[in-house]
Design a protein around this motif. Structure first.
Motif, mmCIF file in Angstrom:
data_model
loop_
_atom_site.group_PDB
_atom_site.id
_atom_site.type_symbol
_atom_site.label_atom_id
_atom_site.label_comp_id
_atom_site.label_asym_id
_atom_site.label_seq_id
_atom_site.Cartn_x
_atom_site.Cartn_y
_atom_site.Cartn_z
ATOM 1 N N ALA A 118 0.811 -1.220 0.000
ATOM 2 C CA ALA A 118 0.000 0.000 0.000
ATOM 3 C C ALA A 118 0.842 1.267 0.000
ATOM 4 C CB ALA A 118 -0.945 -0.005 1.205
ATOM 5 N N ALA A 119 1.941 1.279 0.757
ATOM 6 C CA ALA A 119 2.769 2.490 0.837
ATOM 7 C C ALA A 119 3.363 2.844 -0.519
ATOM 8 C CB ALA A 119 3.874 2.294 1.874
ATOM 9 N N GLU A 120 3.848 1.841 -1.246
ATOM 10 C CA GLU A 120 4.434 2.068 -2.564
ATOM 11 C C GLU A 120 3.382 2.595 -3.540
ATOM 12 O OE1 GLU A 120 7.096 -0.395 -5.889
ATOM 13 O OE2 GLU A 120 6.043 -1.481 -4.296
ATOM 14 N N LEU A 121 2.205 1.976 -3.514
ATOM 15 C CA LEU A 121 1.132 2.406 -4.406
ATOM 16 C C LEU A 121 0.638 3.802 -4.042
ATOM 17 C CD1 LEU A 121 -0.647 -1.036 -4.580
ATOM 18 C CD2 LEU A 121 0.098 0.254 -6.577
ATOM 19 N N ALA A 122 0.526 4.080 -2.749
ATOM 20 C CA ALA A 122 0.077 5.403 -2.306
ATOM 21 C C ALA A 122 1.064 6.482 -2.743
ATOM 22 C CB ALA A 122 -0.085 5.423 -0.785
ATOM 23 N N TYR A 123 2.351 6.164 -2.692
ATOM 24 C CA TYR A 123 3.367 7.140 -3.107
ATOM 25 C C TYR A 123 3.191 7.518 -4.577
ATOM 26 C CZ TYR A 123 7.791 8.717 -5.067
ATOM 27 O OH TYR A 123 8.743 9.416 -5.769
ATOM 28 N N LYS A 136 -8.618 5.544 -5.197
ATOM 29 C CA LYS A 136 -7.507 4.612 -4.964
ATOM 30 C C LYS A 136 -6.454 5.236 -4.055
ATOM 31 C CE LYS A 136 -7.605 1.494 -8.938
ATOM 32 N NZ LYS A 136 -6.822 0.936 -10.073
ATOM 33 N N LEU A 137 -6.180 6.514 -4.260
ATOM 34 C CA LEU A 137 -5.205 7.190 -3.414
ATOM 35 C C LEU A 137 -5.656 7.169 -1.961
ATOM 36 C CD1 LEU A 137 -2.738 8.905 -2.845
ATOM 37 C CD2 LEU A 137 -4.019 10.920 -3.605
ATOM 38 N N ALA A 138 -6.932 7.455 -1.712
ATOM 39 C CA ALA A 138 -7.455 7.433 -0.344
ATOM 40 C C ALA A 138 -7.375 6.025 0.236
ATOM 41 C CB ALA A 138 -8.892 7.936 -0.323
ATOM 42 N N ARG A 139 -7.737 5.017 -0.562
ATOM 43 C CA ARG A 139 -7.741 3.631 -0.080
ATOM 44 C C ARG A 139 -6.346 3.157 0.299
ATOM 45 N NH1 ARG A 139 -7.483 -1.243 -3.541
ATOM 46 N NH2 ARG A 139 -7.831 -3.040 -2.210
ATOM 47 N N TYR A 140 -5.380 3.351 -0.602
ATOM 48 C CA TYR A 140 -4.035 2.855 -0.319
ATOM 49 C C TYR A 140 -3.338 3.693 0.753
ATOM 50 C CZ TYR A 140 -4.300 -0.544 -4.095
ATOM 51 O OH TYR A 140 -4.658 -1.618 -4.888
ATOM 52 N N SER A 141 -3.649 4.974 0.833
ATOM 53 C CA SER A 141 -3.072 5.803 1.896
ATOM 54 C C SER A 141 -3.616 5.364 3.247
ATOM 55 C CB SER A 141 -3.390 7.281 1.658
ATOM 56 O OG SER A 141 -2.776 7.743 0.469
ATOM 57 N N LEU A 142 -4.908 5.030 3.294
ATOM 58 C CA LEU A 142 -5.513 4.530 4.529
ATOM 59 C C LEU A 142 -4.859 3.220 4.958
ATOM 60 C CD1 LEU A 142 -7.691 4.619 6.728
ATOM 61 C CD2 LEU A 142 -9.289 3.599 5.106
ATOM 62 N N LEU A 143 -4.686 2.314 4.016
ATOM 63 C CA LEU A 143 -4.032 1.034 4.314
ATOM 64 C C LEU A 143 -2.590 1.250 4.774
ATOM 65 C CD1 LEU A 143 -5.321 -1.077 1.299
ATOM 66 C CD2 LEU A 143 -5.799 -1.556 3.712
ATOM 67 N N ALA A 144 -1.874 2.145 4.089
ATOM 68 C CA ALA A 144 -0.491 2.428 4.454
ATOM 69 C C ALA A 144 -0.411 3.037 5.851
ATOM 70 C CB ALA A 144 0.146 3.363 3.430
ATOM 71 N N GLN A 155 4.257 8.929 13.237
ATOM 72 C CA GLN A 155 4.420 10.135 12.422
ATOM 73 C C GLN A 155 4.202 9.815 10.952
ATOM 74 O OE1 GLN A 155 4.864 13.342 13.618
ATOM 75 N NE2 GLN A 155 4.384 13.821 11.487
ATOM 76 N N GLU A 156 4.750 8.681 10.506
ATOM 77 C CA GLU A 156 4.549 8.238 9.126
ATOM 78 C C GLU A 156 3.079 7.943 8.877
ATOM 79 O OE1 GLU A 156 5.981 4.340 6.678
ATOM 80 O OE2 GLU A 156 7.571 5.471 7.698
ATOM 81 N N ALA A 157 2.448 7.288 9.863
ATOM 82 C CA ALA A 157 1.022 6.973 9.745
ATOM 83 C C ALA A 157 0.195 8.239 9.621
ATOM 84 C CB ALA A 157 0.576 6.166 10.964
ATOM 85 N N LEU A 158 0.541 9.245 10.417
ATOM 86 C CA LEU A 158 -0.192 10.512 10.392
ATOM 87 C C LEU A 158 -0.151 11.132 9.001
ATOM 88 C CD1 LEU A 158 -1.732 12.692 11.917
ATOM 89 C CD2 LEU A 158 0.470 13.634 12.667
ATOM 90 N N GLU A 159 1.001 11.079 8.355
ATOM 91 C CA GLU A 159 1.142 11.637 7.006
ATOM 92 C C GLU A 159 0.255 10.899 6.012
ATOM 93 O OE1 GLU A 159 5.301 11.508 6.183
ATOM 94 O OE2 GLU A 159 5.812 12.942 7.766
ATOM 95 N N TYR A 160 0.195 9.569 6.133
ATOM 96 C CA TYR A 160 -0.653 8.788 5.233
ATOM 97 C C TYR A 160 -2.131 9.105 5.449
ATOM 98 C CZ TYR A 160 3.168 5.824 3.553
ATOM 99 O OH TYR A 160 4.312 5.360 2.949
ATOM 100 N N PHE A 161 -2.551 9.190 6.715
ATOM 101 C CA PHE A 161 -3.965 9.466 6.983
ATOM 102 C C PHE A 161 -4.349 10.869 6.519
ATOM 103 C CE2 PHE A 161 -3.470 6.135 10.419
ATOM 104 C CZ PHE A 161 -4.298 5.205 9.799
ATOM 105 N N GLU A 162 -3.459 11.826 6.688
ATOM 106 C CA GLU A 162 -3.748 13.185 6.210
ATOM 107 C C GLU A 162 -3.847 13.215 4.685
ATOM 108 O OE1 GLU A 162 -0.632 15.407 8.040
ATOM 109 O OE2 GLU A 162 -1.821 15.856 9.835
ATOM 110 N N ARG A 163 -3.002 12.428 4.028
ATOM 111 C CA ARG A 163 -3.073 12.334 2.565
ATOM 112 C C ARG A 163 -4.387 11.692 2.144
ATOM 113 N NH1 ARG A 163 1.761 9.148 -0.018
ATOM 114 N NH2 ARG A 163 2.879 11.055 0.522
ATOM 115 N N ALA A 164 -4.809 10.666 2.875
ATOM 116 C CA ALA A 164 -6.076 10.000 2.566
ATOM 117 C C ALA A 164 -7.244 10.958 2.747
ATOM 118 C CB ALA A 164 -6.254 8.770 3.463
ATOM 119 N N ARG A 165 -7.189 11.770 3.801
ATOM 120 C CA ARG A 165 -8.271 12.729 4.031
ATOM 121 C C ARG A 165 -8.331 13.762 2.906
ATOM 122 N NH1 ARG A 165 -8.737 16.276 9.503
ATOM 123 N NH2 ARG A 165 -6.657 16.939 8.847
#
Length: 218
Positions: A118-123, A136-144, A155-165
């Motif tokens: 998920a992290a690679e795909l979200a990137y 898809k960006l929201a889905r994979y960012s949420l998973l990541a 901290q990394e998780a926070l960045e992914y969730f903010e990107r998903a939002r």
């Protein structure tokens, strides 16, 4: 930053590449520091397999890339500066299109195991910007984000969730999709609140409480 002499050596190596080899490496540079021939072939599309391999062999001879030991078709750039230089040669719109194409190709290559990456795909979906699929960006960012929480990287998780939002807020759900969207939004705020609680300083914990309140409301 690399010293001037090192940058000059790298520049001379790149200048000795043929136009076809350089174009292939332009695409490889968008994939990342490491890349596989299988993925590169799906993204480049234009040259034949023989031409693709010839371009890579030329780059190996000039020490721009090297084979990764104990792999069958994986390569890496010998230094980060070469990859950055090659990537910057591409117009922004072209890089975004390539990131979108890379994400699509990776999803197909990973198949049922796509969520584990998920992290690679979200990137790549995030880098695709306007060429990306916001759902898809929201889905994979949420998973990541969830995977980062499990790995104790708040901290990394926070960045992914903010990107998903941000991706969810920029997406207009289709008719009849409200139930799915509510479930996704609840999961997003639940993850965001947990990440905020773990990553933010004490005086900002009200943000975590607010996120969790939103999660339970949904």
């Amino acid at each position: 930053l690399y010293p001037t002499k090192v940058r000059q050596v790298i520049g001379r190596r790149l200048n000795r590449l043929s136009p076809r080899s350089r174009q292939i490496l332009n695409v490889a540079s968008v994939i990342g520091q490491e890349f596989s021939v299988g993925l590169l072939a799906q993204v480049v599309r234009d040259p034949s397999e023989d031409q693709l391999l010839e371009g890579l062999e030329e780059a190996i001879a000039e020490r721009v890339i090297e084979e990764i030991p104990q792999t069958s078709d994986c390569y890496r750039f010998t230094d980060a500066q070469s990859r950055v230089t090659l990537s910057r040669e591409l117009p922004t719109s072209r890089r975004e299109q390539l990131h979108a194409r890379i994400a699509e190709a990776l999803e197909g290559l990973y198949g049922v195991d796509a969520e584990a990456h998920a992290a690679e795909l979200a990137y790549h979906l995030a880098e695709a910007a306007t060429a990306s699929n916001p759902q898809k960006l929201a889905r994979y960012s949420l998973l990541a984000g969830e995977q980062a929480l499990q790995a104790d990287k708040p901290q990394e998780a926070l960045e992914y969730f903010e990107r998903a939002r941000a991706a969810q807020e920029g997406d207009t759900p289709s008719a009849g999709a409200s139930q799915r969207t509510d479930a996704d939004t609840a999961a997003l705020f639940f993850g965001l609140g947990r990440a905020q609680a773990a990553a933010l300083p004490r005086h900002q914990l009200a943000e975590a409480v607010e996120s969790l309140r939103h999660a339970f409301n949904y």
